[in-house]
Design a protein around this motif. Structure first.
Motif, PDB file in Angstrom:
ATOM      1  N   ALA A 166     -21.793 -39.863  -0.016  1.00 50.91           N
ATOM      2  CA  ALA A 166     -20.753 -39.686  -1.031  1.00 50.91           C
ATOM      3  C   ALA A 166     -20.327 -40.973  -1.714  1.00 50.91           C
ATOM      4  O   ALA A 166     -19.604 -40.925  -2.710  1.00 50.91           O
ATOM      5  N   SER A 167     -20.743 -42.148  -1.191  1.00 51.15           N
ATOM      6  CA  SER A 167     -20.385 -43.397  -1.869  1.00 51.15           C
ATOM      7  C   SER A 167     -21.455 -43.848  -2.849  1.00 51.15           C
ATOM      8  O   SER A 167     -21.271 -44.828  -3.561  1.00 51.15           O
ATOM      9  N   GLY A 168     -22.584 -43.141  -2.894  1.00 55.60           N
ATOM     10  CA  GLY A 168     -23.660 -43.504  -3.803  1.00 55.60           C
ATOM     11  C   GLY A 168     -23.426 -43.003  -5.219  1.00 55.60           C
ATOM     12  O   GLY A 168     -22.445 -42.295  -5.501  1.00 55.60           O
ATOM     13  N   LEU A 169     -24.326 -43.361  -6.095  1.00 53.70           N
ATOM     14  CA  LEU A 169     -24.202 -42.987  -7.503  1.00 53.70           C
ATOM     15  C   LEU A 169     -24.113 -41.471  -7.673  1.00 53.70           C
ATOM     16  O   LEU A 169     -23.194 -40.954  -8.321  1.00 53.70           O
ATOM     17  N   ILE A 170     -25.061 -40.742  -7.105  1.00 51.74           N
ATOM     18  CA  ILE A 170     -25.072 -39.284  -7.239  1.00 51.74           C
ATOM     19  C   ILE A 170     -23.935 -38.669  -6.429  1.00 51.74           C
ATOM     20  O   ILE A 170     -23.214 -37.793  -6.904  1.00 51.74           O
TER      21      ILE A 170
END
Length: 303
Positions: free
Chosen positions: A8-12
Protein backbone atom coordinates in the motif's frame (compact mmCIF):
# COMPACT_ATOMS: atom_id res chain seq x y z
CA UNK A 1 -16.22 -3.88 1.59
CA UNK A 2 -13.22 -4.16 3.89
CA UNK A 3 -10.10 -4.68 1.81
CA UNK A 4 -6.46 -5.41 2.67
CA UNK A 5 -3.99 -3.74 0.29
CA UNK A 6 -0.55 -5.39 0.35
CA UNK A 7 2.06 -3.01 -1.04
CA UNK A 8 0.00 0.00 0.00
CA UNK A 9 2.97 2.40 0.18
CA UNK A 10 3.93 1.83 -3.46
CA UNK A 11 2.85 3.80 -6.49
CA UNK A 12 -0.04 1.50 -7.42
CA UNK A 13 -0.96 0.54 -3.87
CA UNK A 14 -1.39 4.12 -2.70
CA UNK A 15 -3.78 4.89 -5.52
CA UNK A 16 -5.78 1.68 -5.07
CA UNK A 17 -6.16 2.35 -1.33
CA UNK A 18 -7.24 5.95 -1.98
CA UNK A 19 -9.76 4.92 -4.64
CA UNK A 20 -11.24 2.30 -2.31
CA UNK A 21 -11.70 4.90 0.42
CA UNK A 22 -13.22 7.39 -2.02
CA UNK A 23 -15.72 4.67 -3.00
CA UNK A 24 -16.74 4.19 0.62
CA UNK A 25 -14.82 1.01 1.40
CA UNK A 26 -12.64 0.27 4.42
CA UNK A 27 -8.92 -0.25 3.82
CA UNK A 28 -6.23 -1.97 5.84
CA UNK A 29 -2.90 -0.90 4.38
CA UNK A 30 0.14 -3.19 4.53
CA UNK A 31 3.71 -2.43 3.48
CA UNK A 32 7.19 -3.75 4.09
CA UNK A 33 8.25 -0.81 6.25
CA UNK A 34 6.32 1.36 8.68
CA UNK A 35 5.53 4.85 7.41
CA UNK A 36 2.72 7.38 7.50
CA UNK A 37 -0.50 5.88 6.20
CA UNK A 38 0.57 2.25 6.70
CA UNK A 39 -1.52 0.24 9.17
CA UNK A 40 0.70 -2.86 9.32
CA UNK A 41 4.40 -3.31 8.54
CA UNK A 42 4.85 -6.81 7.08
CA UNK A 43 7.31 -8.19 4.54
CA UNK A 44 5.10 -10.20 2.20
CA UNK A 45 8.05 -12.17 0.81
CA UNK A 46 8.79 -13.72 4.21
CA UNK A 47 5.37 -13.61 5.92
CA UNK A 48 3.92 -17.01 6.82
CA UNK A 49 0.38 -18.05 5.92
CA UNK A 50 -0.60 -17.75 9.59
CA UNK A 51 0.51 -14.10 9.61
CA UNK A 52 -1.57 -13.46 6.50
CA UNK A 53 -4.59 -15.16 8.09
CA UNK A 54 -4.40 -12.93 11.15
CA UNK A 55 -4.16 -9.89 8.88
CA UNK A 56 -7.05 -10.91 6.61
CA UNK A 57 -9.52 -11.94 9.31
CA UNK A 58 -12.75 -9.96 9.07
CA UNK A 59 -12.08 -8.63 5.57
CA UNK A 60 -13.93 -9.16 2.30
CA UNK A 61 -11.15 -8.66 -0.24
CA UNK A 62 -7.41 -8.37 -0.75
CA UNK A 63 -5.13 -6.68 -3.27
CA UNK A 64 -1.53 -7.74 -3.89
CA UNK A 65 0.36 -4.73 -5.29
CA UNK A 66 3.91 -5.70 -4.37
CA UNK A 67 6.55 -7.96 -5.91
CA UNK A 68 9.83 -8.12 -7.82
CA UNK A 69 10.55 -5.65 -10.63
CA UNK A 70 11.31 -6.77 -14.19
CA UNK A 71 14.47 -4.62 -14.32
CA UNK A 72 16.22 -6.67 -11.63
CA UNK A 73 19.32 -8.62 -12.66
CA UNK A 74 20.09 -10.89 -9.70
CA UNK A 75 22.79 -13.53 -9.53
CA UNK A 76 21.81 -16.38 -11.81
CA UNK A 77 19.70 -18.32 -12.00
CA UNK A 78 17.23 -15.46 -11.77
CA UNK A 79 13.95 -17.36 -11.62
CA UNK A 80 14.13 -18.29 -7.90
CA UNK A 81 14.44 -14.59 -7.05
CA UNK A 82 11.34 -13.70 -9.08
CA UNK A 83 9.46 -16.72 -7.73
CA UNK A 84 10.27 -15.58 -4.19
CA UNK A 85 9.03 -12.04 -4.92
CA UNK A 86 6.05 -12.65 -7.19
CA UNK A 87 4.77 -16.21 -6.80
CA UNK A 88 5.38 -17.60 -3.31
CA UNK A 89 3.88 -14.68 -1.32
CA UNK A 90 0.79 -14.58 -3.52
CA UNK A 91 0.20 -18.31 -3.07
CA UNK A 92 0.48 -17.96 0.72
CA UNK A 93 -1.69 -14.83 0.71
CA UNK A 94 -4.48 -16.34 -1.39
CA UNK A 95 -4.38 -19.60 0.57
CA UNK A 96 -4.92 -17.55 3.73
CA UNK A 97 -7.66 -15.52 2.00
CA UNK A 98 -9.52 -18.69 1.04
CA UNK A 99 -9.21 -20.10 4.57
CA UNK A 100 -10.52 -16.82 6.04
CA UNK A 101 -13.52 -16.81 3.71
CA UNK A 102 -12.69 -13.73 1.63
CA UNK A 103 -14.86 -13.29 -1.43
CA UNK A 104 -12.71 -11.29 -3.87
CA UNK A 105 -9.08 -10.56 -4.72
CA UNK A 106 -6.95 -8.66 -7.21
CA UNK A 107 -3.31 -9.18 -8.15
CA UNK A 108 -1.34 -6.43 -9.86
CA UNK A 109 0.63 -8.11 -12.62
CA UNK A 110 2.17 -7.38 -16.01
CA UNK A 111 0.91 -7.13 -19.57
CA UNK A 112 3.53 -9.68 -20.55
CA UNK A 113 1.06 -12.35 -19.38
CA UNK A 114 -1.45 -10.96 -21.88
CA UNK A 115 1.07 -11.33 -24.70
CA UNK A 116 2.05 -14.77 -23.37
CA UNK A 117 -1.57 -15.86 -23.94
CA UNK A 118 -2.00 -14.04 -27.23
CA UNK A 119 1.34 -15.07 -28.76
CA UNK A 120 2.58 -18.43 -27.46
CA UNK A 121 5.00 -18.50 -30.39
CA UNK A 122 6.99 -15.71 -28.70
CA UNK A 123 7.92 -18.20 -25.91
CA UNK A 124 7.94 -15.40 -23.34
CA UNK A 125 7.72 -17.51 -20.19
CA UNK A 126 10.39 -19.86 -21.51
CA UNK A 127 12.82 -17.06 -22.36
CA UNK A 128 12.24 -14.52 -19.59
CA UNK A 129 12.37 -15.41 -15.85
CA UNK A 130 10.27 -12.37 -14.96
CA UNK A 131 7.50 -13.28 -17.39
CA UNK A 132 7.55 -16.87 -16.15
CA UNK A 133 7.08 -15.58 -12.59
CA UNK A 134 4.07 -13.49 -13.62
CA UNK A 135 2.47 -16.42 -15.46
CA UNK A 136 3.07 -18.67 -12.44
CA UNK A 137 1.80 -15.92 -10.14
CA UNK A 138 -1.59 -15.81 -11.85
CA UNK A 139 -1.89 -19.58 -12.03
CA UNK A 140 -0.72 -20.12 -8.45
CA UNK A 141 -3.00 -17.39 -7.09
CA UNK A 142 -6.09 -18.95 -8.61
CA UNK A 143 -5.17 -22.46 -7.58
CA UNK A 144 -4.59 -21.29 -4.00
CA UNK A 145 -7.83 -19.27 -3.95
CA UNK A 146 -10.00 -22.13 -5.15
CA UNK A 147 -13.33 -21.90 -6.98
CA UNK A 148 -15.13 -19.68 -4.46
CA UNK A 149 -12.61 -16.82 -4.33
CA UNK A 150 -12.36 -15.07 -7.72
CA UNK A 151 -8.97 -13.49 -8.43
CA UNK A 152 -8.69 -10.68 -10.97
CA UNK A 153 -5.24 -10.20 -12.50
CA UNK A 154 -4.46 -6.66 -13.66
CA UNK A 155 -2.03 -6.84 -16.57
CA UNK A 156 -0.22 -3.51 -16.54
CA UNK A 157 1.82 -1.80 -19.28
CA UNK A 158 3.83 1.42 -18.75
CA UNK A 159 2.09 3.27 -15.91
CA UNK A 160 2.47 7.05 -15.58
CA UNK A 161 1.72 9.20 -12.56
CA UNK A 162 2.93 9.72 -9.01
CA UNK A 163 1.85 9.10 -5.43
CA UNK A 164 3.56 11.53 -3.02
CA UNK A 165 7.25 10.66 -3.39
CA UNK A 166 6.61 7.52 -5.43
CA UNK A 167 7.21 7.47 -9.17
CA UNK A 168 7.47 4.63 -11.70
CA UNK A 169 10.76 2.78 -11.18
CA UNK A 170 11.96 3.55 -14.70
CA UNK A 171 11.06 7.28 -14.60
CA UNK A 172 14.40 8.53 -13.24
CA UNK A 173 16.63 7.51 -16.18
CA UNK A 174 14.07 8.73 -18.72
CA UNK A 175 13.72 12.05 -16.90
CA UNK A 176 17.49 12.59 -16.87
CA UNK A 177 17.72 11.67 -20.56
CA UNK A 178 15.02 14.04 -21.86
CA UNK A 179 16.49 16.93 -19.81
CA UNK A 180 20.03 16.29 -21.06
CA UNK A 181 21.65 17.46 -24.28
CA UNK A 182 21.79 13.92 -25.63
CA UNK A 183 19.77 13.38 -28.81
CA UNK A 184 16.43 11.67 -28.44
CA UNK A 185 16.44 8.46 -30.44
CA UNK A 186 13.56 6.02 -30.76
CA UNK A 187 13.61 2.52 -32.27
CA UNK A 188 10.67 0.90 -34.04
CA UNK A 189 7.89 -0.42 -31.88
CA UNK A 190 6.00 0.92 -28.90
CA UNK A 191 3.87 0.05 -25.92
CA UNK A 192 0.49 0.37 -24.32
CA UNK A 193 0.38 2.96 -21.54
CA UNK A 194 -1.94 3.92 -18.73
CA UNK A 195 -2.09 5.99 -15.54
CA UNK A 196 -2.03 5.08 -11.86
CA UNK A 197 -5.50 6.58 -11.48
CA UNK A 198 -6.83 4.32 -14.24
CA UNK A 199 -5.20 1.25 -12.66
CA UNK A 200 -6.88 2.07 -9.35
CA UNK A 201 -10.22 2.50 -11.12
CA UNK A 202 -9.89 -0.93 -12.76
CA UNK A 203 -8.77 -2.58 -9.52
CA UNK A 204 -11.68 -1.23 -7.46
CA UNK A 205 -14.19 -2.10 -10.17
CA UNK A 206 -12.80 -5.66 -10.29
CA UNK A 207 -13.16 -6.00 -6.51
CA UNK A 208 -16.69 -4.58 -6.48
CA UNK A 209 -17.74 -7.02 -9.22
CA UNK A 210 -15.81 -9.91 -7.63
CA UNK A 211 -14.21 -10.39 -11.04
CA UNK A 212 -11.96 -13.35 -11.68
CA UNK A 213 -10.84 -12.11 -15.09
CA UNK A 214 -7.50 -11.35 -16.69
CA UNK A 215 -7.70 -7.58 -17.20
CA UNK A 216 -5.25 -6.02 -19.68
CA UNK A 217 -5.12 -2.32 -18.73
CA UNK A 218 -4.51 0.43 -21.28
CA UNK A 219 -5.55 4.00 -22.05
CA UNK A 220 -3.33 4.70 -25.06
CA UNK A 221 -0.96 2.91 -27.40
CA UNK A 222 2.22 4.90 -28.03
CA UNK A 223 5.10 4.32 -30.38
CA UNK A 224 8.47 4.85 -28.69
CA UNK A 225 8.88 7.98 -30.81
CA UNK A 226 5.58 9.39 -29.61
CA UNK A 227 6.23 8.41 -25.99
CA UNK A 228 9.70 9.96 -25.82
CA UNK A 229 8.52 13.11 -27.56
CA UNK A 230 5.60 13.56 -25.18
CA UNK A 231 7.80 12.92 -22.15
CA UNK A 232 10.25 15.58 -23.33
CA UNK A 233 7.41 18.04 -23.92
CA UNK A 234 5.93 17.34 -20.48
CA UNK A 235 9.33 17.99 -18.87
CA UNK A 236 9.60 21.33 -20.65
CA UNK A 237 12.27 20.20 -23.13
CA UNK A 238 10.35 19.65 -26.38
CA UNK A 239 12.47 18.53 -29.32
CA UNK A 240 12.47 16.21 -32.28
CA UNK A 241 12.88 12.48 -31.78
CA UNK A 242 15.02 10.80 -34.42
CA UNK A 243 14.58 7.28 -35.71
CA UNK A 244 16.97 4.62 -34.44
CA UNK A 245 17.25 1.38 -36.45
CA UNK A 246 16.46 -1.82 -34.62
CA UNK A 247 19.82 -3.52 -35.34
CA UNK A 248 21.95 -1.42 -32.94
CA UNK A 249 19.29 -1.81 -30.23
CA UNK A 250 19.45 -5.58 -30.53
CA UNK A 251 23.25 -5.52 -30.52
CA UNK A 252 23.39 -3.28 -27.46
CA UNK A 253 20.99 -5.50 -25.54
CA UNK A 254 22.95 -8.64 -26.42
CA UNK A 255 26.23 -7.05 -25.34
CA UNK A 256 24.68 -5.90 -22.05
CA UNK A 257 23.38 -9.41 -21.49
CA UNK A 258 26.88 -10.79 -22.11
CA UNK A 259 28.28 -8.38 -19.52
CA UNK A 260 25.65 -9.61 -17.04
CA UNK A 261 26.61 -13.23 -17.64
CA UNK A 262 30.29 -12.45 -17.17
CA UNK A 263 29.39 -11.06 -13.73
CA UNK A 264 27.22 -14.09 -12.95
CA UNK A 265 23.96 -12.18 -13.26
CA UNK A 266 20.77 -12.79 -15.20
CA UNK A 267 18.16 -10.19 -16.05
CA UNK A 268 14.48 -10.79 -15.42
CA UNK A 269 13.95 -9.99 -19.10
CA UNK A 270 16.64 -11.96 -20.92
CA UNK A 271 18.56 -9.38 -22.93
CA UNK A 272 19.40 -11.90 -25.65
CA UNK A 273 15.69 -11.96 -26.53
CA UNK A 274 14.53 -8.56 -25.29
CA UNK A 275 14.94 -6.99 -28.72
CA UNK A 276 12.19 -9.30 -29.94
CA UNK A 277 9.90 -7.53 -27.47
CA UNK A 278 10.89 -3.87 -27.38
CA UNK A 279 10.98 -3.58 -31.17
CA UNK A 280 7.39 -4.79 -31.45
CA UNK A 281 4.22 -2.77 -31.01
CA UNK A 282 3.13 -4.11 -27.62
CA UNK A 283 -0.30 -2.59 -27.97
CA UNK A 284 -3.44 -3.41 -25.99
CA UNK A 285 -6.91 -2.35 -27.07
CA UNK A 286 -8.14 0.23 -24.50
CA UNK A 287 -11.39 -0.59 -22.76
CA UNK A 288 -12.32 3.09 -22.99
CA UNK A 289 -10.95 6.25 -24.57
CA UNK A 290 -8.46 8.17 -22.48
CA UNK A 291 -5.20 10.08 -22.35
CA UNK A 292 -2.01 9.77 -20.31
CA UNK A 293 -1.02 13.43 -20.79
CA UNK A 294 -1.96 14.62 -17.28
CA UNK A 295 -0.10 11.70 -15.71
CA UNK A 296 2.92 12.42 -17.93
CA UNK A 297 2.99 15.93 -16.52
CA UNK A 298 2.93 14.50 -12.97
CA UNK A 299 5.71 12.02 -13.73
CA UNK A 300 7.97 14.47 -15.55
CA UNK A 301 7.13 17.92 -14.14
CA UNK A 302 8.65 21.05 -15.58
CA UNK A 303 11.59 22.26 -13.52
Amino acid sequence: MRVVVVGASGLIGQHVAARLRESGHGVTSVARTARAGVDHALDATSAAAAEFRALLAGHDGVVFAAGADDREAPRGPAYPVFHRGNVAPVVRLLTAAREEGLTRAAVVGSYYTHFHREHPEWRLAERHPYVRSRVEQARGAREAAGPDLPVAVLELPFVFGRARDRLPNWAGPLDAWVRSRSPLLAPPGGSAATTVAHVAEVAVDALERASGEDLPVSLENLTWKDMFGRIAAAAGHPRAVRALPGAPVRAGLVLTGLAHRLRGRQSGLDLRHLGDLVLRELFVTPARAGSVDAALAETFPRA
